[in-house]
Design a protein around this motif. Structure first.
Motif, mmCIF file in Angstrom:
data_model
loop_
_atom_site.group_PDB
_atom_site.id
_atom_site.type_symbol
_atom_site.label_atom_id
_atom_site.label_comp_id
_atom_site.label_asym_id
_atom_site.label_seq_id
_atom_site.Cartn_x
_atom_site.Cartn_y
_atom_site.Cartn_z
ATOM 1 N N GLN A 132 62.189 -14.669 -0.108
ATOM 2 C CA GLN A 132 63.545 -14.589 0.455
ATOM 3 C C GLN A 132 64.181 -15.974 0.589
ATOM 4 O O GLN A 132 64.628 -16.383 1.662
ATOM 5 C CB GLN A 132 63.524 -13.867 1.800
ATOM 6 N N ILE A 133 64.212 -16.685 -0.529
ATOM 7 C CA ILE A 133 64.770 -18.033 -0.572
ATOM 8 C C ILE A 133 66.185 -17.979 -1.132
ATOM 9 O O ILE A 133 66.444 -17.312 -2.141
ATOM 10 C CB ILE A 133 63.901 -18.957 -1.452
ATOM 11 N N ASP A 134 67.097 -18.652 -0.481
ATOM 12 C CA ASP A 134 68.471 -18.749 -0.986
ATOM 13 C C ASP A 134 68.587 -19.969 -1.900
ATOM 14 O O ASP A 134 68.368 -21.099 -1.459
ATOM 15 C CB ASP A 134 69.467 -18.886 0.172
ATOM 16 N N ILE A 135 68.916 -19.741 -3.159
ATOM 17 C CA ILE A 135 69.135 -20.837 -4.104
ATOM 18 C C ILE A 135 70.624 -21.173 -4.103
ATOM 19 O O ILE A 135 71.455 -20.301 -4.388
ATOM 20 C CB ILE A 135 68.694 -20.442 -5.532
ATOM 21 N N PRO A 136 71.005 -22.397 -3.731
ATOM 22 C CA PRO A 136 72.431 -22.764 -3.673
ATOM 23 C C PRO A 136 73.133 -22.537 -5.006
ATOM 24 O O PRO A 136 72.542 -22.679 -6.075
ATOM 25 C CB PRO A 136 72.383 -24.262 -3.322
ATOM 26 N N LYS A 137 74.389 -22.172 -4.923
ATOM 27 C CA LYS A 137 75.201 -21.926 -6.115
ATOM 28 C C LYS A 137 76.529 -22.671 -5.977
ATOM 29 O O LYS A 137 76.929 -23.061 -4.888
ATOM 30 C CB LYS A 137 75.445 -20.424 -6.299
ATOM 31 N N GLY A 138 77.190 -22.839 -7.090
ATOM 32 C CA GLY A 138 78.529 -23.437 -7.086
ATOM 33 C C GLY A 138 78.569 -24.934 -6.871
ATOM 34 O O GLY A 138 79.605 -25.475 -6.474
ATOM 35 N N LEU A 139 77.466 -25.635 -7.157
ATOM 36 C CA LEU A 139 77.436 -27.082 -6.931
ATOM 37 C C LEU A 139 78.442 -27.831 -7.798
ATOM 38 O O LEU A 139 79.000 -28.839 -7.373
ATOM 39 C CB LEU A 139 76.033 -27.637 -7.215
ATOM 40 N N ALA A 163 70.944 -34.933 -9.261
ATOM 41 C CA ALA A 163 70.508 -35.877 -8.237
ATOM 42 C C ALA A 163 71.335 -37.156 -8.274
ATOM 43 O O ALA A 163 71.734 -37.684 -7.233
ATOM 44 C CB ALA A 163 69.030 -36.196 -8.419
ATOM 45 N N TYR A 164 71.603 -37.643 -9.485
ATOM 46 C CA TYR A 164 72.323 -38.911 -9.605
ATOM 47 C C TYR A 164 73.754 -38.796 -9.093
ATOM 48 O O TYR A 164 74.238 -39.676 -8.374
ATOM 49 C CB TYR A 164 72.329 -39.379 -11.058
ATOM 50 N N VAL A 165 74.431 -37.710 -9.447
ATOM 51 C CA VAL A 165 75.854 -37.581 -9.093
ATOM 52 C C VAL A 165 76.056 -36.971 -7.708
ATOM 53 O O VAL A 165 76.910 -37.416 -6.937
ATOM 54 C CB VAL A 165 76.593 -36.743 -10.161
ATOM 55 N N LEU A 166 75.252 -35.971 -7.369
ATOM 56 C CA LEU A 166 75.473 -35.229 -6.125
ATOM 57 C C LEU A 166 74.436 -35.522 -5.044
ATOM 58 O O LEU A 166 74.577 -35.049 -3.906
ATOM 59 C CB LEU A 166 75.481 -33.719 -6.406
ATOM 60 N N GLY A 167 73.379 -36.253 -5.390
ATOM 61 C CA GLY A 167 72.331 -36.534 -4.403
ATOM 62 C C GLY A 167 71.439 -35.344 -4.116
ATOM 63 O O GLY A 167 70.749 -35.311 -3.090
ATOM 64 N N THR A 168 71.429 -34.359 -5.007
ATOM 65 C CA THR A 168 70.619 -33.161 -4.801
ATOM 66 C C THR A 168 69.137 -33.519 -4.807
ATOM 67 O O THR A 168 68.657 -34.177 -5.720
ATOM 68 C CB THR A 168 70.892 -32.122 -5.916
ATOM 69 N N LYS A 169 68.409 -33.081 -3.778
ATOM 70 C CA LYS A 169 66.976 -33.365 -3.703
ATOM 71 C C LYS A 169 66.252 -32.751 -4.903
ATOM 72 O O LYS A 169 66.611 -31.672 -5.380
ATOM 73 C CB LYS A 169 66.389 -32.812 -2.402
ATOM 74 N N HIS A 170 65.197 -33.416 -5.336
ATOM 75 C CA HIS A 170 64.520 -33.074 -6.579
ATOM 76 C C HIS A 170 64.025 -31.630 -6.614
ATOM 77 O O HIS A 170 64.272 -30.896 -7.572
ATOM 78 C CB HIS A 170 63.353 -34.035 -6.794
ATOM 79 N N GLY A 171 63.303 -31.206 -5.579
ATOM 80 C CA GLY A 171 62.725 -29.864 -5.579
ATOM 81 C C GLY A 171 63.774 -28.773 -5.639
ATOM 82 O O GLY A 171 63.700 -27.850 -6.462
ATOM 83 N N ILE A 172 64.778 -28.884 -4.792
ATOM 84 C CA ILE A 172 65.818 -27.857 -4.764
ATOM 85 C C ILE A 172 66.669 -27.932 -6.035
ATOM 86 O O ILE A 172 67.121 -26.899 -6.568
ATOM 87 C CB ILE A 172 66.690 -27.971 -3.492
ATOM 88 N N GLY A 173 66.846 -29.144 -6.573
ATOM 89 C CA GLY A 173 67.592 -29.289 -7.824
ATOM 90 C C GLY A 173 66.904 -28.563 -8.966
ATOM 91 O O GLY A 173 67.555 -27.878 -9.765
ATOM 92 N N ASN A 174 65.583 -28.695 -9.044
ATOM 93 C CA ASN A 174 64.839 -27.986 -10.077
ATOM 94 C C ASN A 174 64.986 -26.478 -9.938
ATOM 95 O O ASN A 174 65.088 -25.751 -10.934
ATOM 96 C CB ASN A 174 63.353 -28.363 -10.007
#
Length: 358
Positions: free
Chosen positions: A304-311, A267-278
């Motif tokens: 059927q949720i897509d979890i982002p990869k390669g951040l 979250a600090y470096v990339l701004g990833t939202k908390h829920g999706i980051g977890n």
């Protein structure tokens, strides 16, 4: 002699479908002559029918909170400075929205009475004065922000909460009707914040019967709505709202763990939202929470949720260093997860390897 934490809880709780309609009478005793009640509302609700139900009076103020990114200390300071300059004092702050909006509301309340910047109060028990009256009304469930003693903010040097006995809301309104139309992906990411709270709390070294009783119930409710139910219905909304409440209570007397410590760096470096980051982190935590990670993956597949990869694949060394520093500064989280010798287990090199998988 053992010292026990004497922690502050929310003063008043109202729960039930349609309970939002009682907001006017709830606020009435707390109105100060000529001092507005400030409604801090998630910008999602601009031009939304919910606005017509907010019981604002002639001199009240509705401010839309931009939640595109997670709350920043600069955002808190800007809102508080505006309100002080415009009105001098306010009757209270009412946060209507998700965890970000509720954290903003708590922080703005505190900064109406405490000097300096909200960044000065990122840490444990640094806040010196009670804030103005504050109300939390969740429109999405999972973060537990409605009951926690922290408001998590991204500051100039860290992502860390204003953790204090002055932070909890004076009143919360839990109306399951307000969370009914949350988009599926967002509902999942935020609901998983609650699920992960429970896994980390129940398996942590800080666990005790107080936290366990709330955590086990919250976990059971999450399993019902995300694994057992075939369709999403009103009962799911009711259960998820109470899971969020119980999950938040479960960490009041314990702590979260690896997923949260790692996601703070994202979250600090990339701004990833908390829920999706977890969720991104939990997908790779089989070493630490084998059963929870397996169950989490089944929930992802079912919905059927897509979890982002390669951040982290293109991060610079400087970005990695910042991410590692933020994460490793979360000492209570690591200690809860791995014990007092956690630094020998989660070395900088091992954490770097975990980030490289995300």
């Amino acid at each position: 002699m053992t010292q026990f934490r004497n922690f502050k809880m929310v003063d008043y709780v109202i729960y039930g479908r349609g309970s939002f309609s009682q907001l006017d009478e709830i606020l009435a005793p707390h109105r100060i002559n000529n001092a507005p009640m400030v409604f801090l509302v998630d910008h999602f609700f601009e031009n939304h029918p919910l606005l017509n139900r907010i019981p604002s009076k002639e001199n009240d103020r509705v401010i839309f909170a931009d939640t595109t990114l997670e709350p920043k200390t600069t955002q808190v300071d800007k809102i508080a400075a505006f309100l002080k300059e415009e009105y001098g004092k306010v009757s209270g702050i009412v946060g209507i929205g998700g965890g970000s909006t509720m954290d903003l509301a708590k922080a703005v309340s505190l900064m109406m009475t405490n000097e300096g910047s909200s960044a000065d109060y990122q840490g444990w028990d640094l806040v010196r004065k009670p804030g103005v009256y504050k109300v939390g009304i969740p429109t999405i469930s999972g973060t537990g922000a409605e009951v926690s003693r922290t408001c998590v903010l991204t500051g100039p040097e860290r992502k860390l909460g204003m953790n204090s006995d002055f932070t909890p809301f004076d009143q919360i309104v839990l109306d399951p009707e307000l969370i009914h139309n949350v988009p599926k992906n967002q509902r999942f990411y935020t609901g998983m914040d609650c699920y992960i709270h429970c896994i980390e709390s129940l398996q942590g070294t800080y666990i005790n019967e107080f936290s366990k009783s709330y955590g086990e119930k919250a976990l059971q409710l999450c399993q019902k709505v995300f694994l057992e139910k075939e369709i999403w219905d009103d009962e799911c909304d009711d259960q998820l709202m109470m899971a969020s409440y119980a999950g938040g209570m479960s960490i009041a007397y314990s702590q979260v763990g690896v997923a949260h410590a790692v996601s703070y760096g994202l979250a600090y470096v990339l701004g990833t939202k908390h829920g999706i980051g977890n969720c991104i982190v939990m997908d790779h935590l089989g070493e630490y929470y084998p059963q929870g990670t397996d169950e989490f993956k089944r929930m992802v597949d079912k919905h059927q949720i897509d979890i982002p990869k390669g951040l982290c694949k293109d991060l610079t060394e400087d970005q990695f260093d910042k991410m590692l520093n933020v994460s490793l500064s979360m000492k209570p989280l690591w200690e809860n997860a791995l014990g007092k010798d956690w630094a020998k287990v989660m070395t900088r090199e091992k954490l770097r390897a975990l980030y490289e998988k995300l």
